[in-house]
Design a protein around this motif. Structure first.
Motif, PDB file in Angstrom:
ATOM      1  N   GLY A   1      61.673  53.107 114.949  1.00 56.34           N
ATOM      2  CA  GLY A   1      61.819  53.179 113.787  1.00 56.34           C
ATOM      3  C   GLY A   1      63.018  53.872 113.146  1.00 56.34           C
ATOM      4  O   GLY A   1      63.867  53.732 112.312  1.00 56.34           O
ATOM      5  N   VAL A   2      63.371  55.192 113.834  1.00 60.14           N
ATOM      6  CA  VAL A   2      64.448  56.043 113.415  1.00 60.14           C
ATOM      7  C   VAL A   2      65.585  55.208 113.795  1.00 60.14           C
ATOM      8  O   VAL A   2      66.559  55.359 112.876  1.00 60.14           O
ATOM      9  N   ARG A   3      65.582  54.669 114.787  1.00 51.57           N
ATOM     10  CA  ARG A   3      66.915  53.973 115.295  1.00 51.57           C
ATOM     11  C   ARG A   3      67.304  52.696 114.206  1.00 51.57           C
ATOM     12  O   ARG A   3      68.280  52.551 113.882  1.00 51.57           O
ATOM     13  N   SER A   4      66.215  52.051 113.960  1.00 48.67           N
ATOM     14  CA  SER A   4      66.364  50.895 112.798  1.00 48.67           C
ATOM     15  C   SER A   4      66.935  51.513 111.611  1.00 48.67           C
ATOM     16  O   SER A   4      67.752  51.111 110.950  1.00 48.67           O
ATOM     17  N   PHE A   5      66.447  52.711 111.082  1.00 46.72           N
ATOM     18  CA  PHE A   5      66.844  53.278 109.905  1.00 46.72           C
ATOM     19  C   PHE A   5      68.299  53.780 109.988  1.00 46.72           C
ATOM     20  O   PHE A   5      69.159  53.706 109.321  1.00 46.72           O
ATOM     21  N   LEU A   6      68.595  54.586 111.075  1.00 47.29           N
ATOM     22  CA  LEU A   6      70.078  55.289 111.494  1.00 47.29           C
ATOM     23  C   LEU A   6      70.908  53.984 111.682  1.00 47.29           C
ATOM     24  O   LEU A   6      72.044  54.331 111.335  1.00 47.29           O
ATOM     25  N   TYR A   7      70.744  53.140 112.507  1.00 45.25           N
ATOM     26  CA  TYR A   7      71.569  52.002 112.378  1.00 45.25           C
ATOM     27  C   TYR A   7      71.972  51.447 111.103  1.00 45.25           C
ATOM     28  O   TYR A   7      73.013  50.859 111.003  1.00 45.25           O
ATOM     29  N   PHE A   8      71.070  51.170 110.270  1.00 44.27           N
ATOM     30  CA  PHE A   8      71.362  50.796 108.958  1.00 44.27           C
ATOM     31  C   PHE A   8      72.357  51.745 108.313  1.00 44.27           C
ATOM     32  O   PHE A   8      73.348  51.251 107.550  1.00 44.27           O
ATOM     33  N   CYS A   9      72.223  52.949 108.346  1.00 43.29           N
ATOM     34  CA  CYS A   9      72.969  53.992 108.076  1.00 43.29           C
ATOM     35  C   CYS A   9      74.395  53.839 108.429  1.00 43.29           C
ATOM     36  O   CYS A   9      75.369  54.080 107.596  1.00 43.29           O
ATOM     37  N   MET A  10      74.344  53.606 109.658  1.00 43.48           N
ATOM     38  CA  MET A  10      75.943  53.661 110.456  1.00 43.48           C
ATOM     39  C   MET A  10      76.450  52.320 109.872  1.00 43.48           C
ATOM     40  O   MET A  10      77.738  52.426 109.584  1.00 43.48           O
ATOM     41  N   GLU A  11      75.917  51.406 109.646  1.00 46.50           N
ATOM     42  CA  GLU A  11      76.617  50.087 109.206  1.00 46.50           C
ATOM     43  C   GLU A  11      76.620  50.115 107.919  1.00 46.50           C
ATOM     44  O   GLU A  11      77.863  49.619 107.321  1.00 46.50           O
ATOM     45  N   GLU A  12      76.189  50.810 107.133  1.00 40.82           N
ATOM     46  CA  GLU A  12      76.544  51.152 105.480  1.00 40.82           C
ATOM     47  C   GLU A  12      77.793  52.273 105.272  1.00 40.82           C
ATOM     48  O   GLU A  12      78.149  52.601 104.341  1.00 40.82           O
ATOM     49  N   GLY A  13      77.939  52.968 106.707  1.00 40.47           N
ATOM     50  CA  GLY A  13      78.849  54.225 106.363  1.00 40.47           C
ATOM     51  C   GLY A  13      78.648  55.486 106.009  1.00 40.47           C
ATOM     52  O   GLY A  13      79.187  56.207 105.504  1.00 40.47           O
ATOM     53  N   LEU A  14      77.323  55.582 105.939  1.00 38.73           N
ATOM     54  CA  LEU A  14      76.542  56.723 105.435  1.00 38.73           C
ATOM     55  C   LEU A  14      76.613  57.958 106.592  1.00 38.73           C
ATOM     56  O   LEU A  14      76.249  58.772 106.111  1.00 38.73           O
ATOM     57  N   THR A  15      76.637  57.414 107.853  1.00 41.85           N
ATOM     58  CA  THR A  15      76.656  58.490 108.786  1.00 41.85           C
ATOM     59  C   THR A  15      77.479  58.097 109.956  1.00 41.85           C
ATOM     60  O   THR A  15      77.690  56.857 110.128  1.00 41.85           O
ATOM     61  N   GLN A  16      77.729  59.009 111.086  1.00 44.74           N
ATOM     62  CA  GLN A  16      78.871  58.556 112.062  1.00 44.74           C
ATOM     63  C   GLN A  16      77.879  57.744 113.116  1.00 44.74           C
ATOM     64  O   GLN A  16      76.601  57.605 113.033  1.00 44.74           O
ATOM     65  N   SER A  17      78.605  56.881 113.896  1.00 43.27           N
ATOM     66  CA  SER A  17      78.034  55.855 114.878  1.00 43.27           C
ATOM     67  C   SER A  17      77.707  56.373 116.047  1.00 43.27           C
ATOM     68  O   SER A  17      78.674  57.266 116.657  1.00 43.27           O
ATOM     69  N   PHE A  18      76.620  56.301 116.607  1.00 45.20           N
ATOM     70  CA  PHE A  18      76.326  56.733 118.015  1.00 45.20           C
ATOM     71  C   PHE A  18      75.235  55.983 118.347  1.00 45.20           C
ATOM     72  O   PHE A  18      74.457  55.208 117.620  1.00 45.20           O
ATOM     73  N   LYS A  19      74.942  55.896 119.885  1.00 49.94           N
ATOM     74  CA  LYS A  19      73.757  55.037 120.293  1.00 49.94           C
ATOM     75  C   LYS A  19      72.467  55.758 120.575  1.00 49.94           C
ATOM     76  O   LYS A  19      72.540  57.164 120.861  1.00 49.94           O
ATOM     77  N   ILE A  20      71.430  55.061 120.122  1.00 52.64           N
ATOM     78  CA  ILE A  20      70.206  55.963 120.241  1.00 52.64           C
ATOM     79  C   ILE A  20      69.336  55.058 121.214  1.00 52.64           C
ATOM     80  O   ILE A  20      69.080  53.999 121.126  1.00 52.64           O
ATOM     81  N   SER A  21      69.081  55.855 122.419  1.00 49.89           N
ATOM     82  CA  SER A  21      68.441  55.189 123.382  1.00 49.89           C
ATOM     83  C   SER A  21      66.915  55.708 123.400  1.00 49.89           C
ATOM     84  O   SER A  21      66.414  56.841 123.048  1.00 49.89           O
ATOM     85  N   LEU A  22      65.955  55.004 124.012  1.00 45.87           N
ATOM     86  CA  LEU A  22      64.302  55.483 123.990  1.00 45.87           C
ATOM     87  C   LEU A  22      64.402  56.236 125.369  1.00 45.87           C
ATOM     88  O   LEU A  22      65.272  56.186 126.084  1.00 45.87           O
ATOM     89  N   ILE A  23      63.251  57.046 125.272  1.00 45.06           N
ATOM     90  CA  ILE A  23      63.010  58.022 126.495  1.00 45.06           C
ATOM     91  C   ILE A  23      62.312  57.233 127.537  1.00 45.06           C
ATOM     92  O   ILE A  23      61.610  56.002 127.186  1.00 45.06           O
ATOM     93  N   LYS A  24      62.731  57.287 128.741  1.00 41.58           N
ATOM     94  CA  LYS A  24      62.047  56.582 129.969  1.00 41.58           C
ATOM     95  C   LYS A  24      60.550  57.159 129.995  1.00 41.58           C
ATOM     96  O   LYS A  24      60.133  58.128 130.047  1.00 41.58           O
ATOM     97  N   ALA A  25      59.779  56.117 129.885  1.00 42.77           N
ATOM     98  CA  ALA A  25      58.225  56.237 129.673  1.00 42.77           C
ATOM     99  C   ALA A  25      57.460  55.400 130.834  1.00 42.77           C
ATOM    100  O   ALA A  25      57.955  54.151 130.833  1.00 42.77           O
ATOM    101  N   GLU A  26      56.670  55.685 131.141  1.00 42.96           N
ATOM    102  CA  GLU A  26      55.748  55.112 132.402  1.00 42.96           C
ATOM    103  C   GLU A  26      54.832  54.193 131.261  1.00 42.96           C
ATOM    104  O   GLU A  26      54.086  54.655 130.543  1.00 42.96           O
ATOM    105  N   LYS A  27      54.974  52.983 131.567  1.00 41.27           N
ATOM    106  CA  LYS A  27      53.956  51.883 131.073  1.00 41.27           C
ATOM    107  C   LYS A  27      52.418  52.039 131.301  1.00 41.27           C
ATOM    108  O   LYS A  27      52.391  52.034 132.579  1.00 41.27           O
ATOM    109  N   GLN A  28      51.583  52.331 130.597  1.00 39.04           N
ATOM    110  CA  GLN A  28      50.112  52.262 130.869  1.00 39.04           C
ATOM    111  C   GLN A  28      49.649  50.942 130.721  1.00 39.04           C
ATOM    112  O   GLN A  28      50.063  49.875 129.896  1.00 39.04           O
ATOM    113  N   LEU A  29      48.664  50.521 131.537  1.00 36.51           N
ATOM    114  CA  LEU A  29      48.063  49.381 131.540  1.00 36.51           C
ATOM    115  C   LEU A  29      47.128  49.183 130.213  1.00 36.51           C
ATOM    116  O   LEU A  29      46.294  50.412 129.938  1.00 36.51           O
ATOM    117  N   LYS A  30      47.443  48.064 129.596  1.00 40.15           N
ATOM    118  CA  LYS A  30      46.596  47.902 128.284  1.00 40.15           C
ATOM    119  C   LYS A  30      45.131  47.313 128.505  1.00 40.15           C
ATOM    120  O   LYS A  30      45.081  46.748 129.685  1.00 40.15           O
TER     121      LYS A  30
END
Length: 321
Positions: A89-118
């Motif tokens: 969610g933060v990435r979607s918001f901040l990427y919008f801000c980057m496209e609008e020139g509201l903040t500097q551009s940088f890559k946002i990566s998810l953390i490595k997470a072990e997938k749990q069985l559903k």
């Protein structure tokens, strides 16, 4: 004569002002109310860390790293998958801000997470839930809840989608269901199984209603809301001796049994309404030991006739004849 040029400083918006612009953009794009609520929850978590008046142009990659540490400190038991949900969610918001020139551009990566069985409903639990109540003796709500269980297991629909299906969306001539209230707002059609069709025909004989009425209603004939649906299924499941009450588990159960019954994941993707096949592939990882079921029966190598003939013992050099 020298002309003096005055430079006007443009004040960039705060985090809250930027978020309001982001929300406006999403509403114009017709994102669902559920998605807006998700973004609101993400923003609340992020703004609790930064503050509403944090200058948007001051956000940097380090801000995101510090936000992750903040979440872990606030809740030491938070799962990596939950952290990634906020980060998306933060990435979607901040990427919008980057496209609008509201903040500097940088890559946002998810953390490595072990997938749990559903988690899914077991065969024994489904046997209890699918036992048909005696229509002439039970109340309408119990019978309706039984039909809802059948519908969830026959479609894999989300709760919001189910609550918004109208009687007119069920086409018994073409054996299809038109789904309108879906996550990505793209309407689509799924097949109507023979068993579910028979169940719905009987149900509508009791429920009555017009094409514009909602398929599943409360005892007053009005639309069954999501919260009312959750309460109804929780009571129904508990009355049947099933402690699991999550509606979304029926979606997982649908996907699991689809694949174990040799259904292909490409059709599953279309039925579940996922935009990416990668999301559907995750269902394959939910089964654990269930994938061992009938493994030899369907394994290509085990079914090659030549391999069945190659059953002689192989001897090492030096061994006796």
């Amino acid at each position: 004569m020298r002309t003096k040029i005055l430079m006007q400083t443009v004040e960039l918006p705060t985090l809250k002002e930027s978020y309001l612009r982001f929300l406006q953009n999403k509403r114009i794009a017709n994102v669902s109310a559920d998605t807006i609520r998700y973004y609101d929850g993400v923003y609340k978590m992020f703004s609790d860390f930064t503050g509403d008046n944090f200058p948007c142009d001051s956000i940097a990659k380090e801000t995101v790293f510090e936000f992750i540490e903040h979440m872990k400190k606030q809740n030491p038991n938070i799962r990596d998958t939950s952290i990634n949900s906020y980060l998306r969610g933060v990435r979607s918001f901040l990427y919008f801000c980057m496209e609008e020139g509201l903040t500097q551009s940088f890559k946002i990566s998810l953390i490595k997470a072990e997938k749990q069985l559903k988690e899914t409903y077991t065969h024994a639990e489904l046997e209890r839930l699918l036992k048909k109540p005696e229509i002439k003796k039970c109340e309408f709500s119990e019978y309706r809840n039984w039909v809802i269980i059948c519908y969830l297991l026959g479609t894999g629909n989300r709760a919001r989608t189910l609550c918004n299906v109208k009687i007119g969306d069920i086409d018994f001539d073409t054996h299809e269901i038109k789904l309108k209230a879906v996550k990505n707002s793209k309407q689509y059609i799924i097949p109507l199984s023979k068993t579910l069709e028979k169940t719905l025909v009987e149900y509508l004989g009791y429920r009555q209603g017009t094409a514009d009425d909602y398929l599943f209603c409360n005892i007053y004939g009005q639309q069954l809301g999501q919260e009312a649906l959750k309460t109804a299924i929780r009571r129904y499941n508990n009355a049947r001796g099933v402690s699991k009450t999550s509606i979304h588990l029926f979606r997982h159960t649908f996907a699991k049994n689809w694949i174990l019954n040799n259904g292909d994941i490409f059709r599953l993707q279309k039925i579940l309404g996922h935009s990416s096949i990668e999301i559907v592939k995750e269902y394959v990882n939910m089964f654990g030991n269930d994938l061992q079921m009938n493994f030899a029966e369907f394994n290509p190598l085990d079914n090659m006739e030549i391999m069945k003939r190659n059953n002689g013992a192989i001897k090492m050099r030096g061994e006796g004849n």
